[in-house]
Write a protein that holds these residues in place. Structure first.
Motif, PDB file in Angstrom:
ATOM      1  N   LYS A   2       0.847  -1.189   0.000  1.00 45.85           N
ATOM      2  CA  LYS A   2       0.000   0.000   0.000  1.00 45.85           C
ATOM      3  C   LYS A   2       0.888   1.246   0.000  1.00 45.85           C
ATOM      4  O   LYS A   2       1.938   1.297   0.646  1.00 45.85           O
ATOM      5  N   LYS A   3       0.387   2.266  -0.725  1.00 44.93           N
ATOM      6  CA  LYS A   3       1.135   3.520  -0.810  1.00 44.93           C
ATOM      7  C   LYS A   3       1.308   4.113   0.586  1.00 44.93           C
ATOM      8  O   LYS A   3       2.322   4.721   0.914  1.00 44.93           O
ATOM      9  N   GLY A   4       0.251   3.910   1.410  1.00 44.73           N
ATOM     10  CA  GLY A   4       0.284   4.452   2.768  1.00 44.73           C
ATOM     11  C   GLY A   4       1.461   3.924   3.565  1.00 44.73           C
ATOM     12  O   GLY A   4       2.115   4.663   4.299  1.00 44.73           O
ATOM     13  N   TYR A   5       1.731   2.643   3.445  1.00 42.26           N
ATOM     14  CA  TYR A   5       2.848   2.050   4.171  1.00 42.26           C
ATOM     15  C   TYR A   5       4.163   2.715   3.769  1.00 42.26           C
ATOM     16  O   TYR A   5       4.998   3.041   4.612  1.00 42.26           O
ATOM     17  N   LEU A   6       4.350   2.892   2.465  1.00 44.41           N
ATOM     18  CA  LEU A   6       5.594   3.459   1.959  1.00 44.41           C
ATOM     19  C   LEU A   6       5.781   4.886   2.472  1.00 44.41           C
ATOM     20  O   LEU A   6       6.854   5.249   2.963  1.00 44.41           O
ATOM     21  N   LEU A   7       4.699   5.665   2.397  1.00 43.89           N
ATOM     22  CA  LEU A   7       4.810   7.058   2.848  1.00 43.89           C
ATOM     23  C   LEU A   7       5.098   7.132   4.336  1.00 43.89           C
ATOM     24  O   LEU A   7       5.926   7.938   4.789  1.00 43.89           O
ATOM     25  N   GLN A   8       4.407   6.265   5.098  1.00 47.66           N
ATOM     26  CA  GLN A   8       4.669   6.258   6.535  1.00 47.66           C
ATOM     27  C   GLN A   8       6.091   5.800   6.839  1.00 47.66           C
ATOM     28  O   GLN A   8       6.748   6.316   7.736  1.00 47.66           O
ATOM     29  N   LYS A 247       9.411  -7.748   9.536  1.00 42.37           N
ATOM     30  CA  LYS A 247       7.952  -7.537   9.582  1.00 42.37           C
ATOM     31  C   LYS A 247       7.510  -6.627   8.443  1.00 42.37           C
ATOM     32  O   LYS A 247       6.472  -6.841   7.819  1.00 42.37           O
ATOM     33  N   LEU A 248       8.308  -5.599   8.187  1.00 44.55           N
ATOM     34  CA  LEU A 248       7.951  -4.654   7.121  1.00 44.55           C
ATOM     35  C   LEU A 248       7.932  -5.324   5.760  1.00 44.55           C
ATOM     36  O   LEU A 248       7.153  -4.952   4.885  1.00 44.55           O
ATOM     37  N   ILE A 253       7.543  -3.762   2.113  1.00 41.30           N
ATOM     38  CA  ILE A 253       8.745  -2.920   2.167  1.00 41.30           C
ATOM     39  C   ILE A 253       9.926  -3.832   2.435  1.00 41.30           C
ATOM     40  O   ILE A 253      10.309  -4.072   3.577  1.00 41.30           O
ATOM     41  N   GLY A 254      10.489  -4.341   1.349  1.00 38.88           N
ATOM     42  CA  GLY A 254      11.610  -5.263   1.455  1.00 38.88           C
ATOM     43  C   GLY A 254      12.931  -4.518   1.514  1.00 38.88           C
ATOM     44  O   GLY A 254      12.956  -3.280   1.576  1.00 38.88           O
ATOM     45  N   PRO A 255      14.036  -5.232   1.475  1.00 40.23           N
ATOM     46  CA  PRO A 255      15.357  -4.588   1.588  1.00 40.23           C
ATOM     47  C   PRO A 255      15.660  -3.632   0.447  1.00 40.23           C
ATOM     48  O   PRO A 255      16.368  -2.636   0.655  1.00 40.23           O
ATOM     49  N   VAL A 256      15.113  -3.886  -0.727  1.00 40.90           N
ATOM     50  CA  VAL A 256      15.371  -2.975  -1.847  1.00 40.90           C
ATOM     51  C   VAL A 256      14.652  -1.646  -1.614  1.00 40.90           C
ATOM     52  O   VAL A 256      15.269  -0.565  -1.693  1.00 40.90           O
ATOM     53  N   THR A 257      13.369  -1.734  -1.310  1.00 38.02           N
ATOM     54  CA  THR A 257      12.591  -0.513  -1.039  1.00 38.02           C
ATOM     55  C   THR A 257      13.157   0.221   0.160  1.00 38.02           C
ATOM     56  O   THR A 257      13.336   1.449   0.128  1.00 38.02           O
ATOM     57  N   ALA A 258      13.454  -0.528   1.218  1.00 46.95           N
ATOM     58  CA  ALA A 258      13.997   0.104   2.429  1.00 46.95           C
ATOM     59  C   ALA A 258      15.335   0.776   2.122  1.00 46.95           C
ATOM     60  O   ALA A 258      15.616   1.877   2.609  1.00 46.95           O
TER      61      ALA A 258
ATOM     62  N   ILE B  50       7.043 -14.244   7.319  1.00 50.02           N
ATOM     63  CA  ILE B  50       8.369 -13.619   7.413  1.00 50.02           C
ATOM     64  C   ILE B  50       9.441 -14.531   6.844  1.00 50.02           C
ATOM     65  O   ILE B  50      10.391 -14.084   6.220  1.00 50.02           O
ATOM     66  N   ASP B  51       9.310 -15.819   7.064  1.00 50.36           N
ATOM     67  CA  ASP B  51      10.207 -16.797   6.447  1.00 50.36           C
ATOM     68  C   ASP B  51       9.400 -17.662   5.491  1.00 50.36           C
ATOM     69  O   ASP B  51       8.182 -17.765   5.613  1.00 50.36           O
ATOM     70  N   LYS B  52      10.147 -18.314   4.567  1.00 46.93           N
ATOM     71  CA  LYS B  52       9.437 -19.173   3.592  1.00 46.93           C
ATOM     72  C   LYS B  52       9.690 -20.634   3.924  1.00 46.93           C
ATOM     73  O   LYS B  52      10.820 -21.007   4.276  1.00 46.93           O
ATOM     74  N   PRO B  53       8.667 -21.495   3.769  1.00 45.43           N
ATOM     75  CA  PRO B  53       8.911 -22.917   4.009  1.00 45.43           C
ATOM     76  C   PRO B  53       9.581 -23.552   2.797  1.00 45.43           C
ATOM     77  O   PRO B  53       9.469 -23.039   1.680  1.00 45.43           O
ATOM     78  N   ALA B  54      10.240 -24.662   3.018  1.00 42.37           N
ATOM     79  CA  ALA B  54      10.805 -25.408   1.896  1.00 42.37           C
ATOM     80  C   ALA B  54       9.685 -26.109   1.133  1.00 42.37           C
ATOM     81  O   ALA B  54       9.692 -26.223  -0.088  1.00 42.37           O
TER      82      ALA B  54
END
Lengths: 409, 206
Positions: A2-8, A247-248, A253-258, B50-54
């Protein structure tokens, strides 16, 4: 996502960074002042290394017309660059000159007799008396050497002229008088001697490149301050950050976005700091009457933006290496110190041992220093545009890859 | 309805989860007990996305989590064992991060978790129990039907434990599903189903 998550998320990261900045503000300001004073001090020393302390030479001249002629001649001699660079002449009586040498206010005295000019014109070599203190400094020795060289030159020329006139008188018939002959030869000698100066063509090569020493150390200080400002960003990567980021990721919001968001946050912050710092510098140099040649133009703004991105990429990489904030901060400090010495920020690279010069060529800090110098004082060359961009992209990408690996570990 | 089928996970050659399967209906509280390092937290992380299963599948009300990216976000709220809050920020900002909205959280959330007095307080200034309460509030933002909680009352005093247990009861009464890893006997007693995790295998106890 969601756009909201990114903006927040963007808002939260800015807030975290500002919170960290607020906590470290005093330390950061103190560090900036120390670096500023340090680089200014080194710049001052470097500037005055080139200074040569001139000697004060007392000319003791006879009274009357001969004295006036000699005064005119010595003034002419003092105007020569080779003389004015090393000595200031002053005109005193013999008693005052001797007193001055004893008390150290005068470093040398030249006493010319009452008939000095007439003696020269009639071929009598009445020596001038040179008074020196018992213990001479280097600059006095240099002056003494220059006087001896000057006299030697005159004597050599004089000998040449006498040799020619004697040859003509003894071997050939004279159609002009001896004195006219000597005057003619003197003129010819002078013309040819002066012409010899064009054999040597002086070209200056400076260890500071095309910048003045002041500009060089402004750029160095600026680069170092921005580098150490990176300590502020450690908080964004610290503590339970990895738990939150995992959690994000579920929220898109993965490592690339973050990583991109953090690069944005750091770039804008560094850019803002740069603008403020340059504004302060401009106000100060204007108020102090120093011509530093700094102006706000489009290319300066764009260049600073690019520089900020370059620094951000580097910081993102460093802080992504480990999850332990203290460890990352230590890595940053150690790398910064190594770069400071090898990149020419403290001593120009030309003064460093070969090994350090070779290491320094590849250091990002060297590229930032050169970049800042070009941005502020000339124009940013296309090669340096590319280098700054490349540093930002390569290190930024490296940081993102480190974050991805941590997520999966 | 939550359906978990044949979840398997390995770290290198070490299989930590071996074919985990169970079902949960609205109102259920599934307790998972086991020794430290038995794989409980790993399983909960997989359940939360958060994690993926095999291998294996997780389905929330007919939506396969491996087929649709937004399933975990829509259907689950996750409370990890570690503190998931940003200590340097205040409670309101932490909730905003998970709700995707700025400003004051919903009145319902504020009322439910007694957040009114602590909204503007920095998380670092809160006690352990308050932090846990706020963390649960963050997990519940968006009203997920499934709540996954990893030792929610560990290291809390009996008063906070009681407070959180009461809240968990209310959540189930609202037709929510809770999957909780726990060492707490009272939480086990409150659960509709109890499983034990041993050597990567989930065995039903009740």
């Amino acid at each position: 996502m969601k756009k909201g998550y990114l903006l927040q998320y963007i808002r939260i990261e800015y807030k975290r960074m500002l919170s960290s900045f607020g906590q470290m503000l005093i330390s950061i300001l103190l560090m900036s002042v120390i670096i500023g004073i340090g680089t200014a001090g080194i710049g001052f020393v470097m500037t005055h290394l080139a200074d040569y302390e001139k000697v004060t030479v007392a000319m003791v001249l006879p009274e009357g017309e001969e004295g006036s002629t000699l005064k005119s001649l010595s003034s002419l001699i003092q105007m020569q660059e080779s003389v004015s660079d090393i000595a200031n002449f002053t005109y005193l009586s013999e008693e005052d000159a001797r007193k001055g040498i004893k008390d150290g206010s005068i470093q040398a005295a030249i006493i010319l007799g009452d008939t000095f000019i007439n003696d020269i014109m009639t071929g009598i070599n009445t020596p001038a008396i040179v008074l020196l203190p018992a213990k001479t400094e280097l600059n006095t020795d240099v002056f003494h050497e220059e006087v001896r060289n000057g006299i030697s030159l005159i004597r050599t020329g004089e000998a040449g002229i006498y040799a020619v006139t004697d040859t003509w008188i003894n071997g050939y018939s004279m159609v002009i008088s001896r004195s006219d002959m000597e005057n003619l030869l003197t003129d010819l000698f002078t013309i040819n001697a002066l012409d010899r100066n064009s054999v040597i063509n002086d070209t200056s090569v400076s260890a500071f490149g095309e910048s003045s020493i002041m500009q060089y150390y402004i750029a160095s200080g600026f680069a170092l301050i921005l580098l150490f400002f990176g300590l502020i960003f450690g908080n964004m990567y610290a503590g339970n950050d990895i738990t939150v980021r995992k959690k994000l990721r579920v929220n898109g919001i993965g490592p690339v976005t973050a990583g991109i968001v953090r690069l944005l946050v750091m770039t804008t912050f560094i850019f803002g700091i740069s603008i403020i710092a340059i504004s302060i510098l401009m106000i100060y140099t204007n108020a102090a009457g120093i011509s530093a040649g700094i102006y706000f133009e489009t290319q300066v703004i764009l260049g600073l933006l690019l520089l900020s991105f370059s620094l951000s990429g580097f910081f993102h990489f460093i802080y992504s290496l480990s999850d332990i904030e203290a460890q990352n901060a230590m890595i940053l400090i150690l790398v910064a110190i190594l770069m400071a010495f090898s990149s020419g920020c403290i001593f120009p690279m030309a003064f460093l041992p070969d090994v350090f010069q070779k290491i320094g060529m590849f250091m990002p800090l060297r590229i930032w220093r050169v970049g800042i110098s070009q941005i502020l004082f000339s124009y940013l060359e296309s090669g340096n545009w590319m280098l700054l961009l490349a540093i930002g992209i390569i290190f930024g990408t490296g940081g993102i890859i480190c974050q991805i690996r941590k997520m999966h570990s | 309805m939550l359906e978990v089928r044949d979840i398997t996970r390995a770290y290198g050659k070490n299989k930590v989860l071996k074919g985990i399967s169970f079902d949960a209906a609205p109102g259920d509280q599934i307790a998972i007990i086991g020794r430290n390092g038995s794989g409980k937290s790993t399983f909960l992380r997989i359940l939360a996305g958060i994690d993926k299963p095999a291998e294996g599948t997780i389905t929330f009300w007919g939506h396969r989590a491996d087929k649709e990216k937004s399933v975990f976000r829509q259907f689950t709220g996750y409370l990890p064992q570690d503190n998931p809050l940003l200590d340097e920020l205040n409670v309101q900002d932490n909730i905003s991060l998970w709700s995707g909205r700025g400003g004051r959280p919903s009145e319902e959330l504020i009322r439910e978790f007694f957040l009114d007095d602590i909204l503007k307080k920095k998380v670092s200034q809160l006690s352990g129990g308050m932090k846990r309460r706020v963390a649960i509030a963050c997990a519940c933002v968006g009203n997920p039907p499934v709540l996954i909680m990893d030792e929610p009352t560990a290291a809390l005093d009996i008063y906070y434990k009681k407070e959180i247990r009461t809240w968990m009861k209310n959540f189930r009464q609202g037709n929510g599903i809770i999957v909780v890893a726990t060492h707490d006997e009272l939480e086990m007693n409150d659960s509709t189903k109890v499983f034990s995790m041993e050597n990567g295998v989930l065995t039903c106890r009740r």
